[in-house]
Design a protein around this motif. Sequence first.
Motif, PDB file in Angstrom:
ATOM      1  N   ARG A 111       0.890   5.085  27.246  1.00 11.26           N
ATOM      2  CA  ARG A 111       1.157   6.487  26.917  1.00 11.26           C
ATOM      3  C   ARG A 111       2.500   6.978  27.446  1.00 11.26           C
ATOM      4  N   ALA A 137       7.001   6.163  27.491  1.00  8.85           N
ATOM      5  CA  ALA A 137       8.128   5.469  26.854  1.00  8.85           C
ATOM      6  C   ALA A 137       8.408   4.169  27.611  1.00  8.85           C
ATOM      7  N   LYS A 180       5.101   4.024  23.838  1.00  5.96           N
ATOM      8  CA  LYS A 180       3.993   4.904  23.462  1.00  5.96           C
ATOM      9  C   LYS A 180       3.892   5.106  21.958  1.00  5.96           C
ATOM     10  N   GLU A 181       4.982   4.884  21.221  1.00  3.69           N
ATOM     11  CA  GLU A 181       4.953   5.048  19.769  1.00  3.69           C
ATOM     12  C   GLU A 181       4.598   3.751  19.047  1.00  3.69           C
ATOM     13  N   THR A 182       4.515   2.651  19.776  1.00  3.07           N
ATOM     14  CA  THR A 182       4.201   1.362  19.145  1.00  3.07           C
ATOM     15  C   THR A 182       2.703   1.284  18.896  1.00  3.07           C
ATOM     16  N   GLU A 183       2.341   1.064  17.654  1.00  7.34           N
ATOM     17  CA  GLU A 183       0.930   1.165  17.280  1.00  7.34           C
ATOM     18  C   GLU A 183       0.145  -0.083  17.622  1.00  7.34           C
TER      19      GLU A 183
END
Length: 884
Positions: A813, A815, A818-821
């Motif tokens: 959660r 950087a 956190k945006e990597t699925e």
Amino acid sequence: MLKNDSLVLTPTARLTRAMSQRLARTQADAGWNAWIQPAVLNFPSWLTVLRDDYFLMADDERVPINSSQSLVLWQSLIDADIFIGEPKVAELAQAAWRMIHEYGLDQPEQWPGLWLSEDSRQFRDWAGRYVALCAEQKLVDEWCFNAELPDLIEAGLVELPDQLNLLGFDLAMPPLQQRIIEAADKAGCRIEWQSLERRQLYIKTDTKTNTATITRFIEGDEELLAAARWARQRIEAEPDQSIGIVVPDLQGRLGRIESLFRQVFDPPSFGLSPSGPDPWHISLGHALADWPLVADASLFLGLDPWRISQPQATRLLRSPFVDGWIQEQSGRAEVMASLAQFAPHWIDAREIARQSERQGAERLGGRLAAWQAFRRNNAKAALPSVWAQRFQEELSALGFGHGRGLDSREYQVLQRWHELLEAFSELDVVIDRPLSRGKALRHLSERARAAVFRERNPGAAIEVLGVEEALGSEFDALWITTLDGETWPGPARRDPLIPGPVQARVPGSSAQGCLDKARAQLNGLMSAAGQVHGSFASGSSEQPLEITPLLRHLSMVEGDGPVSIQTMEVDILPDDSQAPALPVGPVRGGTGVLQSQSDCPFKAFAGKRLGARDLSPPRPGLDASARGSLLHQALEHFWRKLPDQASLNALGDEELARRIESSVNAALDWFIQRNRLALSEAGRKLEAECLHRTMQRWLAVERDRDAFRVDRLEAPITLKFGKLELSGKVDRVDELEGGGSVLIDYKTGQSGRNSWAPDARLADVQLPAYAVSMNPAPAAISFARLRPESLVFDGLAEVDAGMSGVEVIGQIRRAPFKETESWQALLADWKISLEALAEDFQQGRAAVDPRKPEVCRYCHLMSLCRIHERQTLMDDKLTETTDE
């Protein structure tokens, strides 16, 4: 016309050479093809001739010793007291001994005790022991003998010429010289005082003239530059004239004079282009030890063939004076590169020889073998004459002096070096015990450091001289620098070892004596040429210097300020970032190719395609890379004999310690076999303790993981990205109990998983490149960070790998992940980035474009990419655009 039975005496060696040339020119102009040249000597050389002639014929059992031999005696006496091994003290004592005899001062045993300081009392003791030692060994030094000369001449025991012609003695002779001349006169030798054609005297006590002009400058460099430009203008207008430039503090400004004159007279050479013969000559030289040929010879004599540092090896490989240099330059450069990359700081001659033979420098390899054998067979203590012979033979075995051809200056340096060795061999007279190699080299190096060398004037029209050498000479034009009040007259200087009242008769020891001497010197200089210019630099301090009071009656003008250097426009290529495409096929360098392309495209092109390697020599001891390799080897050895975590957990403390010790020793044996001189016994023990402690702590971390099996160690892997094919080696792959594998990379430096953040230019490409190239793909990748302050796993995983520090993608959660699925999406992003980097490298994209400023901090290519100059240029262009 001088008679053949006459002798011309001059005060300096320079005036001797000038007079000899003048006499020869006179005979040649008269049409003679051959003639008997009248003898021309300077005063010290004549005294040496008289001494040699006397001892050749006289019934005198004493053995004359020269200045070098005398210095050894002084040093032996001083070493017995408090100044152990300090040659400067011996030189001071010898200089005081000369002053006593040259100026007829009272002998030390006659000095009243009330006049003595601690230094002079100590010198009186040394002088007494020196006299006793010379008497015991039946020796006589040059100044003691010179003091006897007047009596020997009057007694008819010294043969003299029929006539003495004294030329150029503008200053008063020291008392000893006067006594010798007076004795020669009484003995029937005709004395003729001669002088060159003299101009009007400019310094007078009763009249004032205004025929010379003094120029004032601010800085000393401005003054020297102006003198150099003046000389160049005159010589270009009239090439046949003789020009002199007098610099009183020539020794202290020698380096600046050479640089500034080179800048004025030969600008292409000043810009590192080949230069032609110099139209100027400086009378004073550097220490013989500083000339490259002698510096290399001294270095090679001081080498230990069994323990040579990398910088010393580099000097040896780069020396143009070693046999085979012309034919083997490229091969020796490859040897340097190989040693810098793969060898430790300390190596031996055998390793250099092996590398030389591999790189096509067989001649050097053979020379090194012969040199090492000679050193092995000639190590015993010996007298100086034996060491002089050994040193010559040792350098010959190495091939020294048989490299490229020597120019005239280097040939003269070589002659002077041979003379130094010959003089060194003469020390047998005063050294009666065999010397160790170290002591012999110290004696030789001290003499090379004390000897000053300057090549003979090849006929340059412009001469830069000190005051003493310029006196008595004649020039068409003369420029006298440094005519300030602090230099003319200079401060009184007294010898620290002689009591003040004793040396009162020495001109330089009193203010009045310095004033009289300065007045006589200026009279001589000002009358040495038809056109005389003077100058001084006032300085930029709050209290500027003024012209000497002795010349205040002359007119003074202000000199030109600093001359600005004309800048040239730099050609700027519209685009220099595109190189030719790389042919398809395997490329050496592994993931380092992609890493360099990510860090900076130019770094990848220059390093991987042009082969611009970092050749900085390793430092003593083990660096971080070597320690990392040792730890890698120890861990590999440990896990090759232990298949899984269960086997690790089954080990008791004693068995674990034994296995760790075995692994550490195996790693150290492997390392020392490759780098024999890298570690001493004490160093090995210390490194073993550090490795043992690190492994013990790290294996405790391994025990805390979930169950695993070690599947592969140091496993090769092939990487294909687009048209680029690379190879790599995986430190370790573990199979997890729940299925899947984890890719582990040992790291002893700063590293972290944030460097794997999805980006077009990955900060760390190695593990992402391995991960996307494995089939099947690993379930996790992780650094095994092995730093004393931090022994942890640090990685990313598809599912929980049971390893503290390895986090699951999709559950992070913060950087940059956190945006990597998902894990598969991360692998896909990595592959896109790596293929783009591979495509850029293969297509030859080589822009100077560092990923971040820190990339340039330790880069060795800045002299090629000129990034700082590029940045300055871009900033200037931006400023110009903004101003418009």
